[in-house]
Motif scaffolding. Sequence first.
Motif, PDB file in Angstrom:
ATOM      1  N   LEU A   1       0.816  -1.208   0.000  1.00  0.00           N
ATOM      2  CA  LEU A   1       0.000   0.000   0.000  1.00  0.00           C
ATOM      3  C   LEU A   1       0.852   1.262   0.000  1.00  0.00           C
ATOM      4  N   ALA A   2       2.056   1.181   0.559  1.00  0.00           N
ATOM      5  CA  ALA A   2       2.930   2.366   0.631  1.00  0.00           C
ATOM      6  C   ALA A   2       3.433   2.776  -0.740  1.00  0.00           C
ATOM      7  N   ARG A   3       3.556   1.823  -1.661  1.00  0.00           N
ATOM      8  CA  ARG A   3       4.035   2.101  -3.029  1.00  0.00           C
ATOM      9  C   ARG A   3       5.373   2.819  -3.013  1.00  0.00           C
ATOM     10  N   GLY A   4       6.259   2.359  -2.167  1.00  0.00           N
ATOM     11  CA  GLY A   4       7.573   2.983  -2.035  1.00  0.00           C
ATOM     12  C   GLY A   4       8.118   2.672  -0.661  1.00  0.00           C
ATOM     13  N   SER A   5       8.796   3.633  -0.059  1.00  0.00           N
ATOM     14  CA  SER A   5       9.417   3.436   1.242  1.00  0.00           C
ATOM     15  C   SER A   5       8.349   3.376   2.330  1.00  0.00           C
ATOM     16  N   LEU A   6       8.210   2.233   2.968  1.00  0.00           N
ATOM     17  CA  LEU A   6       7.241   2.106   4.052  1.00  0.00           C
ATOM     18  C   LEU A   6       7.658   2.951   5.248  1.00  0.00           C
ATOM     19  N   LYS A   7       8.946   3.086   5.454  1.00  0.00           N
ATOM     20  CA  LYS A   7       9.424   3.897   6.570  1.00  0.00           C
ATOM     21  C   LYS A   7       8.973   5.343   6.415  1.00  0.00           C
ATOM     22  N   GLN A   8       8.975   5.850   5.191  1.00  0.00           N
ATOM     23  CA  GLN A   8       8.558   7.220   4.929  1.00  0.00           C
ATOM     24  C   GLN A   8       7.038   7.350   4.878  1.00  0.00           C
ATOM     25  N   HIS A   9       6.346   6.303   4.422  1.00  0.00           N
ATOM     26  CA  HIS A   9       4.916   6.416   4.150  1.00  0.00           C
ATOM     27  C   HIS A   9       4.080   5.482   5.028  1.00  0.00           C
ATOM     28  N   LEU A  10       4.564   5.187   6.233  1.00  0.00           N
ATOM     29  CA  LEU A  10       3.848   4.275   7.114  1.00  0.00           C
ATOM     30  C   LEU A  10       2.461   4.806   7.455  1.00  0.00           C
ATOM     31  N   ALA A  11       2.358   6.092   7.769  1.00  0.00           N
ATOM     32  CA  ALA A  11       1.057   6.663   8.118  1.00  0.00           C
ATOM     33  C   ALA A  11       0.084   6.558   6.940  1.00  0.00           C
ATOM     34  N   ASN A  12       0.558   6.838   5.729  1.00  0.00           N
ATOM     35  CA  ASN A  12      -0.305   6.731   4.542  1.00  0.00           C
ATOM     36  C   ASN A  12      -0.801   5.307   4.341  1.00  0.00           C
ATOM     37  N   ALA A  13       0.105   4.333   4.517  1.00  0.00           N
ATOM     38  CA  ALA A  13      -0.282   2.933   4.319  1.00  0.00           C
ATOM     39  C   ALA A  13      -1.311   2.498   5.356  1.00  0.00           C
ATOM     40  N   LEU A  14      -1.102   2.905   6.605  1.00  0.00           N
ATOM     41  CA  LEU A  14      -2.066   2.572   7.651  1.00  0.00           C
ATOM     42  C   LEU A  14      -3.421   3.203   7.356  1.00  0.00           C
ATOM     43  N   ARG A  15      -3.403   4.428   6.881  1.00  0.00           N
ATOM     44  CA  ARG A  15      -4.662   5.107   6.592  1.00  0.00           C
ATOM     45  C   ARG A  15      -5.425   4.391   5.467  1.00  0.00           C
ATOM     46  N   MET A  16      -4.705   3.948   4.437  1.00  0.00           N
ATOM     47  CA  MET A  16      -5.376   3.242   3.344  1.00  0.00           C
ATOM     48  C   MET A  16      -5.913   1.890   3.818  1.00  0.00           C
ATOM     49  N   TRP A  17      -5.196   1.239   4.737  1.00  0.00           N
ATOM     50  CA  TRP A  17      -5.707  -0.014   5.307  1.00  0.00           C
ATOM     51  C   TRP A  17      -7.027   0.241   6.027  1.00  0.00           C
ATOM     52  N   ILE A  18      -7.111   1.350   6.750  1.00  0.00           N
ATOM     53  CA  ILE A  18      -8.351   1.683   7.463  1.00  0.00           C
ATOM     54  C   ILE A  18      -9.476   1.985   6.471  1.00  0.00           C
TER      55      ILE A  18
ATOM     56  N   ASP B   1      13.069  -2.750   9.681  1.00  0.00           N
ATOM     57  CA  ASP B   1      13.752  -1.472   9.433  1.00  0.00           C
ATOM     58  C   ASP B   1      12.781  -0.401   8.933  1.00  0.00           C
ATOM     59  N   VAL B   2      11.592  -0.358   9.511  1.00  0.00           N
ATOM     60  CA  VAL B   2      10.612   0.669   9.143  1.00  0.00           C
ATOM     61  C   VAL B   2      10.123   1.414  10.389  1.00  0.00           C
ATOM     62  N   LEU B   3      10.912   1.350  11.462  1.00  0.00           N
ATOM     63  CA  LEU B   3      10.525   2.028  12.696  1.00  0.00           C
ATOM     64  C   LEU B   3      10.625   3.536  12.502  1.00  0.00           C
ATOM     65  N   PRO B   4       9.526   4.269  12.721  1.00  0.00           N
ATOM     66  CA  PRO B   4       9.581   5.728  12.521  1.00  0.00           C
ATOM     67  C   PRO B   4      10.473   6.399  13.563  1.00  0.00           C
ATOM     68  N   LYS B   5      11.016   7.549  13.215  1.00  0.00           N
ATOM     69  CA  LYS B   5      11.733   8.353  14.195  1.00  0.00           C
ATOM     70  C   LYS B   5      10.741   8.826  15.248  1.00  0.00           C
ATOM     71  N   ARG B   6      11.212   8.908  16.499  1.00  0.00           N
ATOM     72  CA  ARG B   6      10.333   9.301  17.606  1.00  0.00           C
ATOM     73  C   ARG B   6       9.071   8.446  17.587  1.00  0.00           C
ATOM     74  N   CYS B   7       9.262   7.144  17.716  1.00  0.00           N
ATOM     75  CA  CYS B   7       8.174   6.195  17.540  1.00  0.00           C
ATOM     76  C   CYS B   7       7.022   6.446  18.514  1.00  0.00           C
ATOM     77  N   ASP B   8       7.337   6.737  19.779  1.00  0.00           N
ATOM     78  CA  ASP B   8       6.272   6.977  20.757  1.00  0.00           C
ATOM     79  C   ASP B   8       5.416   8.170  20.355  1.00  0.00           C
ATOM     80  N   ARG B   9       6.079   9.200  19.858  1.00  0.00           N
ATOM     81  CA  ARG B   9       5.335  10.380  19.410  1.00  0.00           C
ATOM     82  C   ARG B   9       4.469  10.025  18.197  1.00  0.00           C
ATOM     83  N   PHE B  10       4.994   9.203  17.303  1.00  0.00           N
ATOM     84  CA  PHE B  10       4.225   8.772  16.137  1.00  0.00           C
ATOM     85  C   PHE B  10       2.969   8.022  16.565  1.00  0.00           C
ATOM     86  N   LEU B  11       3.103   7.121  17.533  1.00  0.00           N
ATOM     87  CA  LEU B  11       1.968   6.314  17.959  1.00  0.00           C
ATOM     88  C   LEU B  11       0.945   7.128  18.743  1.00  0.00           C
ATOM     89  N   ASP B  12       1.410   8.035  19.590  1.00  0.00           N
ATOM     90  CA  ASP B  12       0.526   8.714  20.531  1.00  0.00           C
ATOM     91  C   ASP B  12       0.032  10.073  20.054  1.00  0.00           C
TER      92      ASP B  12
END
Length: 466
Positions: free
Chosen positions: A18-35, A128-139
Motif C-alpha cells: 500500500l505504501a508504493r515505495g518506502s514504508l518507513k517514509q509512508h507508514l502513516a499513509n499505508a495505515l490510513r489506506m488499510w483503514i 527497518d521501518v521504525l519511525p523516528k520518535r516512535c512513541d510520538r508517532f503512535l501517541d
Amino acid sequence: MPEEFWSDLPEIPLLQWLARGSLKQHLANALRMWIWLRHFYGAMSFSLPEPFTYADCREAFFTADHPSNDDRPGQHNDLCPCTKTVAAWLFAPDIHYTQAQWESYATENPHEVEEKRQRLITVLKYHDVLPKRCDRFLDETRLFGVTRRALSGDLKRLQELKLLASAGSGYGRVADWPALPYTTRSATADELAFLVQPDLAAIADNLSHGLEGQRRFFVHVDYVVPKDRHDRVEDWQAELGELWQQSKVPPIKLTYWHASRQDTATVVVYPVCLYYYRRGPYLCGFGDVFGQPDTMDWRNYRLDRIQALEPLSWDNGLVPASLKQQYLQGELPAPDEIQLRMAEAWGFDYYQPKDVLLVRFDSVWDQRYIRNSLRHPTFKQIDYGQAQALVAQTLRGELRQQMLDLLTSRSDQDAYYRAVYRRNDPNVKQRLRAWRPHIEVLLPWPLRQQFGQEVMVESQFYQDIV
C-alpha cells in the motif's frame, strides 16, 4: 469479496504494498489506506451510494462538522475519526473505538496496551521501518487529521491499485479482488520459487513457519547498499512492480551512476526483472549500452545507483529503433533468458563473453572446502593429464611450453578444476581472490597475469613486518 479478508491485522507485506515505495517514509499513509479498506470491505463497512465520491466518504466516515475545505482539521469533535491517533487505531479492541474510548481503555489496561506497543515496535524495527520518535508517532499522529487533498489522494491510489473501481467521476467497490503481490499466508514451495537454489527453497518452506512458537530458520546475505539509499531502492522496486502489472510493459529512461566509470549517464532500456546477487538488488534491462552507440544488449543496474526512472511510451523518439522493432514483433526478452545465460557460464555479467577457466588447489584445501561443493554447473574437477591437455590446446608458441613446464613442477596430487566463466565478471574475480593463497589461476593467461600482479602489489604491504 470475502468480508473476513480485511479483519486481518495490517501486516508488513500488506502495508509495504500500500505504501508504493518506502514504508518507513509512508507508514502513516499505508495505515490510513488499510483503514479505508476496512471501512469499504470489512464486516461493518459504511453505507455509500454507487458510485460514490470523496464527499460521500467524508459524510459517511467523519462527523458533520468535519471541515470540507482543504484546511487541516483541528480537534473539532471528540467523536470524529480524525481525532484518533495511530495507537487508538491499532491497539484498541475494536477499530471503531473513538479516541475517548481508547484513552479510557488504555488507562484501565496499561499492561495489555504496553505489550501490544512493544510487539509492534519489535516488528517495525525488525523490518527497518521504525519511525523516528516512535512513541510520538503512535501517541500523537492523527492518521486522518490531514487535508482533504491527502484523503482524496488515498482514494485515487486505491483506484490505481485496483482496490477501488473507476466509475465516471467517482469510485465503486470492486467485485473481483486483484491479484495481490504479497501474501499473509505461510509461503509455499511455489511461492519460494524465486530462490534459485532449490534446496534452499525447500529448507525455507520447511522451517520458515516457526516451530513451537520459535523461528528456527534465518538467512543472512551481504547487502552493501548504503543505509541512506534504502528508501530509494524501495521506491524503484515499487515503481517497477507497478510497471510490470501493466498488460504492455513500457520501456524506461534511466539516469544511472556508473561506478566503474565514475560518471552519470542516461540509457533507455526494457526492464525485464529484479535480481538479488551477492551484495544487492539489480534491475536486469535490455537496451542501450553506456559508451556504445547503436548497441543493444543486456546490462545490470544496481537499484541504489539509479538516480531517476521515467517510463516512456513505445512511440517515444528516445526508444531505440531496434528495441521498438522487437516490441512490435513480440520478441522482447524474458527473465528466463537470464537464467539460461547464467547456466551457460559462471558469473552475473551474463552478457560478457565466455572464457575457459583452469585453476589449481592444494590437496588439503580441496578436500576441506572445494570438493563436492556446488559452485556452478560448469565448475568441474579434471585430472592432471586433462589440465595439461587444456593448456596445450589453449596456448601457443613459447608461452605454451612455459606453462607446460610449470605444470610439470606442480604436484600431480593437487586438484585441478575447469569452468566456463564470464570474462571480467567482478563476482567471479572476488570469489577467486577469496581462495588465496590456496589457489593458482592457470588459464586464461590475461587473468593469470592480472592476479600475479595483484599478489606482487599485496606482498609489498607486508615487507616491513616479519
